[in-house]
Scaffold this active site. Structure first.
Site, PDB file in Angstrom:
ATOM      1  N   SER A  60       4.592  42.026 145.291  1.00 44.30           N
ATOM      2  CA  SER A  60       4.974  41.650 146.658  1.00 44.30           C
ATOM      3  C   SER A  60       5.287  42.828 147.574  1.00 44.30           C
ATOM      4  O   SER A  60       5.531  42.617 148.767  1.00 44.30           O
ATOM      5  CB  SER A  60       6.155  40.681 146.632  1.00 44.30           C
ATOM      6  N   LYS A  63       3.075  42.811 150.549  1.00 48.24           N
ATOM      7  CA  LYS A  63       3.350  42.036 151.769  1.00 48.24           C
ATOM      8  C   LYS A  63       3.543  42.909 153.000  1.00 48.24           C
ATOM      9  O   LYS A  63       3.034  42.613 154.078  1.00 48.24           O
ATOM     10  CB  LYS A  63       4.576  41.131 151.553  1.00 48.24           C
ATOM     11  N   TYR A 171      11.196  31.953 150.573  1.00 47.13           N
ATOM     12  CA  TYR A 171      10.170  32.911 150.161  1.00 47.13           C
ATOM     13  C   TYR A 171       8.964  32.168 149.603  1.00 47.13           C
ATOM     14  O   TYR A 171       9.122  31.233 148.817  1.00 47.13           O
ATOM     15  CB  TYR A 171      10.778  33.822 149.105  1.00 47.13           C
TER      16      TYR A 171
END
Length: 388
Positions: A60, A63, A171
């Site tokens: 992640s 991101k 999330y």
């Protein structure tokens, strides 16, 4: 390097004690790199050492990179933060809200009360979730036969929302959709767009969705910690030919590469001679974009993949355009208003634009929010601030 003695000692001791197989940690200030160290092995009880050029799955931490790409397109006027995205991504128009399950165990779905925007996606307020923190989504996916997001099939993006856009923070797969938006607005595949506009200009030569032979030769194994604390390598890899590039978690890379990315943000969008974003865009990304909403605890629904997560307990936490924002100074010395995030295999970064320091900490351990990794990150970060 002043940081080296304290930070290196802490990391080396943890590796020697077998608490983690290997770690890499780097930090930089306005003048450049102030600490770099690699300790332990790429795979537990095997020969190859962790080195600065070891490749890991950054998960992640992808991101923030995808979000920078999206904000480049916002800068250019090719997409608006608050326009309904279903006009660019027609498949978003069919996404509904999960309103529980009926007596027969079938999902109840309804249309969302407002359209999804890029701002919703970048702030995790669109209503999307991850199954690993949401038992209802596990139930839904099992009910309709949708595979998990790491399989990178287009159908994996067709999970419903768990609340109406803009109503809370949770999330989820939002940045995978933001990656789809980058493709739609730019006319390029996400890997090609990132290479041309973010990774290439910053000299991030070892960061990519698919591994070259050279990267594969330097790849660290992902390890799983069992309930007794013991670690063992596991078979892990994303699909070689995915149906879509996972803008929310698909990149592999090295610590020096990602440090360059954090330095670019710290320097207001410019690094290595490349102007990736305008300073005012970085300022915008670093502001709270969720208003009075809060980042709450994330309760694990799949303990093998993640522990319960509570970042900065007792502190109000906000979200910018793809960054966690701590609203008070952290015990390590991290300034209020700093930017940060992480990756599932316990990879972490922070960017302190006030004290002008940024750092990257990489391990390859599951489950997420591993207490040993968090303890090491905290000690490393504390040593960095002590040396400033």
């Amino acid at each position: 390097m002043v940081v080296a003695s304290g930070a290196g000692q802490v990391l080396a001791q943890a590796v020697e004690a077998g608490h983690v197989p290997g770690v890499i940690a780097l930090a930089a200030d306005d003048g450049g790199v102030i600490y770099q160290g690699a300790f332990g092995k790429r795979e537990a009880n095997k020969d190859p050492d962790m080195t600065l050029d070891t490749v890991v799955w950054i998960a992640s931490m992808t991101k923030a990179v995808t979000s920078v790409a999206a904000m480049q397109l916002v800068e250019q006027g090719r997409v608006g933060l608050d326009e309904p995205l279903s006009e660019r991504l027609p498949e978003l128009a069919s996404i509904q809200v999960l309103d529980g399950f009926d007596d027969a165990g079938q999902p109840r779905l309804r249309p969302p009360r407002r359209p999804i925007t890029l701002r919703h996606l970048l702030t995790h307020t669109a209503g999307f979730t991850y199954d690993i923190w949401n038992a209802d989504m596990i139930r839904y996916q099992e009910c309709v036969g949708i595979p998990g997001i790491v399989e990178c099939k287009n159908v994996t993006l067709q999970t419903p929302l768990v609340f109406d856009p803009g109503e809370r923070w949770e999330y989820g797969i939002n940045i995978d959709w933001a990656g789809k938006m980058v493709e739609a607005a730019s006319g390029q595949k996400l890997d090609a767009y990132l290479q041309q506009n973010v990774l290439g200009p910053l000299g991030m030569k070892d960061t990519s969705f698919s591994l070259s032979a050279s990267q594969r030769a330097r790849l660290a194994s992902v390890h799983q910690r069992d309930d007794k604390g013991a670690l063992a390598p596991i078979e892990f890899g994303l699909p070689e030919n995915p149906e879509f590039h996972m803008g929310g978690g698909g990149l592999n890379g090295t610590a020096p590469d990602y440090l360059a990315f954090t330095q670019m943000i710290m320097h207001g969008g410019r690094f290595n001679g490349a102007q990736v974003l305008r300073p005012e865009t970085v300022d915008q990304m670093a502001q709270n974009h969720i208003g009075p909403l809060e980042i709450g605890a994330m309760t694990s629904a799949i303990p093998a993949l993640t522990n319960d997560v509570e970042l900065f307990p007792g502190m109000s936490k906000k979200w910018g355009l793809s960054f966690l924002i701590n609203t008070a100074q952290a015990p390590t010395g991290r300034s209020a208003g700093s930017l940060a995030w992480a990756g599932l295999a316990n990879t972490y970064f922070w960017i302190d634009r006030d004290k002008r320091v940024c750092g990257v900490f990489l391990s390859q351990v599951l489950p997420f929010f591993d207490h040993t990794a968090i303890d090491l990150l905290t000690k490393f970060e504390t040593e960095v601030y002590r040396a400033l």
